[in-house]
Every structure is written in structure tokens, then in C-alpha cells.
Motif scaffolding. Structure first.
Motif, PDB file in Angstrom:
ATOM      1  N   ARG A 164      38.478  24.991  35.279  1.00 30.08           N
ATOM      2  CA  ARG A 164      38.937  26.174  36.020  1.00 30.08           C
ATOM      3  C   ARG A 164      38.093  27.395  35.674  1.00 30.08           C
TER       4      ARG A 164
ATOM      5  N   CYS B 227      43.320  30.106  40.736  1.00 29.42           N
ATOM      6  CA  CYS B 227      42.544  29.668  39.573  1.00 29.42           C
ATOM      7  C   CYS B 227      43.036  30.384  38.312  1.00 29.42           C
ATOM      8  N   HIS B 228      43.320  31.675  38.429  1.00 29.00           N
ATOM      9  CA  HIS B 228      43.804  32.438  37.272  1.00 29.00           C
ATOM     10  C   HIS B 228      45.159  31.908  36.805  1.00 29.00           C
TER      11      HIS B 228
ATOM     12  N   HIS C 199      40.598  20.395  31.661  1.00 31.04           N
ATOM     13  CA  HIS C 199      41.059  21.063  32.885  1.00 31.04           C
ATOM     14  C   HIS C 199      40.807  22.568  32.812  1.00 31.04           C
TER      15      HIS C 199
ATOM     16  N   GLU D  12      35.010  27.162  37.645  1.00 36.68           N
ATOM     17  CA  GLU D  12      35.274  27.493  39.051  1.00 36.68           C
ATOM     18  C   GLU D  12      35.338  29.007  39.239  1.00 36.68           C
ATOM     19  N   LEU D  13      36.038  29.697  38.325  1.00 46.16           N
ATOM     20  CA  LEU D  13      36.138  31.152  38.431  1.00 46.16           C
ATOM     21  C   LEU D  13      34.766  31.812  38.279  1.00 46.16           C
TER      22      LEU D  13
ATOM     23  N   GLU E 233      46.360  28.905  37.163  1.00 40.79           N
ATOM     24  CA  GLU E 233      46.197  27.601  36.525  1.00 40.79           C
ATOM     25  C   GLU E 233      45.620  27.743  35.114  1.00 40.79           C
ATOM     26  N   MET E 234      44.697  28.686  34.930  1.00 40.69           N
ATOM     27  CA  MET E 234      44.143  28.908  33.592  1.00 40.69           C
ATOM     28  C   MET E 234      45.211  29.408  32.627  1.00 40.69           C
TER      29      MET E 234
END
Length: 228
Positions: A57, A12-13, A53, A60-61, A15-16
């Protein structure tokens, strides 16, 4: 379990970070866009999608942070969430400035073209239409940014509430630990007291037994050896 939980956090990190870099590059493209407005509209649509997007994310985090068992890991992830939210707000501000600068440059370019020999009536009509479209696009962008900032404020309020609840839980646990510590101290004092009492009882029993044996020996001596 901690290692398994860290894998989705790292993904996730990553992708961010990727979306953040893509947004910065897209904002720079908007700032350098020579026109026309249709091209700027396409660039803005791409940036909106990347923000969508990125926001997903971040959420989600934040959810993964709330599901952490250790309070230290939970707070660390929540701080990371706040940093990403601040970075996203900074990107949104840069996006807004790039849009305004680009639209002003496009308007100035169109005005220069119109002034190069076109019919005055048609020039005024085209200029009005261009300004109206620009105003509409700017209004739409500002409304979109306002909605995104409103969502960020709501998420920040939820995060503050979560931190407040966590603080109350920690304070309650601290009070329980203090109470348990007092009980343990009292138990230690009682055990020490009982140990001392046991030692005293053993000493008294030993003295009584010694006195009893001395008495028995004295009686035996008088009966068996009266001449001594």
C-alpha cells in the motif's frame, strides 16, 4: 478530477492505518506469547504477511504521488509516504524486540520445565535443540528485517532523487518566470513610450491644424474684407 483522484488515495490511507493497527496488535500478541515456539512462528508468519500488505500500500501511495499534476499535492503525498515508512520501520523494530523477549521467556520456561526432574542427558539434548531452533528463528527474523530495511533505504533513495528532480524543475520554471517578467517589464515600458509619442503626435497635429485654420481665416479676411 481532483476529487476522483482523492478517492483511491483515501482508500489506500485507510488500509495502511488498518494494517498498522493490526501489526501493532500482532506485535503485542508476540510479546505476550507463552509458547511454544511453533505458536510464535505462526504469529511471526502473520506479521510478515501484514508487513507485505502494508509495504504494497505504501508503494501504491508513492506511485499515486508521482502521478499527481499539482506539485503541492505531489509533495504532500510524498511526505505522507515518508511518515508511513518511518512508522513501518518503528513497527519492525518493535517486532524484533518482541521476538527476542518472547524467545528468551520461552527458553527460560523450557529450562525451568527441564529442571523439574527430567533426565539430565535428555535435558541437555532438548535444551540444545531448543537453543538451536531459537537461534535459527532469530537469525531468520533478523535477515528478514535486514531485507526489509534494505528495501526501505532503496525506496528512500528513490524518493530523494524524485524530490531533487522536482526541485530542479521548480528552479528552472522560476528562472523562466524571471525571464518572462523581464520581457513583460520591457514591453510595458515600450507601450508607455509609444502612448506618450502618440499623445505628442496628436498635440502637434492639433496645433498644425489650428495654425492652418488660422492662416486660412486670415487670408479670407484680407480678400473678402480688405477694409477691416
Amino acid at each position: 478530477m481532483a476529487a476522483a483522484a482523492g478517492v483511491p488515495v483515501r482508500v489506500c490511507h485507510q488500509e495502511m492505518v488498518k494494517f498498522d493497527l493490526e501489526i501493532k496488535a500482532a506485535v503485542q500478541d508476540i510479546r505476550d506469547c507463552p509458547g511454544p515456539l511453533s505458536a510464535l512462528t505462526e504469529l511471526n508468519a502473520a506479521v510478515k504477511e501484514k508487513f507485505r500488505h502494508l509495504r504494497g500500500r505504501i508503494q501504491e501511495l508513492e506511485q499515486m504521488a508521482k502521478e499527481q499534476d499539482k506539485e503541492s499535492e505531489k509533495q504532500a503525498l510524498l511526505r505522507e509516504v515518508e511518515n508511513h515508512k518511518k512508522q513501518m520501520l518503528s513497527n519492525q523494530a518493535a517486532w524484533r524486540k518482541a521476538n527476542l523477549a518472547c524467545k528468551i521467556a520461552i527458553d527460560n520456561s523450557e529450562k525451568d520445565q527441564l529442571l523439574q526432574g527430567r533426565d539430565p542427558l535428555r535435558q541437555r539434548k532438548t535444551t540444545k535443540e531448543s537453543l538451536a531452533e531459537s537461534a535459527g528463528n532469530i537469525t531468520e527474523s533478523l535477515m528478514s528485517i535486514s531485507r526489509m530495511m534494505s528495501q526501505q533505504v532503496q525506496q528512500s533513495e528513490e524518493t530523494v532523487q524524485t524530490l531533487a528532480n522536482s526541485s530542479r524543475t521548480i528552479l528552472e520554471a522560476n528562472e523562466e518566470f524571471k525571464s518572462m517578467s523581464g520581457t513583460i517589464q520591457l514591453g510595458r515600458k515600450l507601450i508607455t513610450k509609444y502612448n506618450r509619442r502618440e499623445l505628442t503626435d496628436k498635440l502637434l497635429i492639433f496645433l498644425a491644424l489650428a495654425l492652418f485654420l488660422a492662416t486660412v481665416l486670415y487670408i479670407l479676411k484680407k480678400r473678402l474684407f480688405p477694409f477691416l
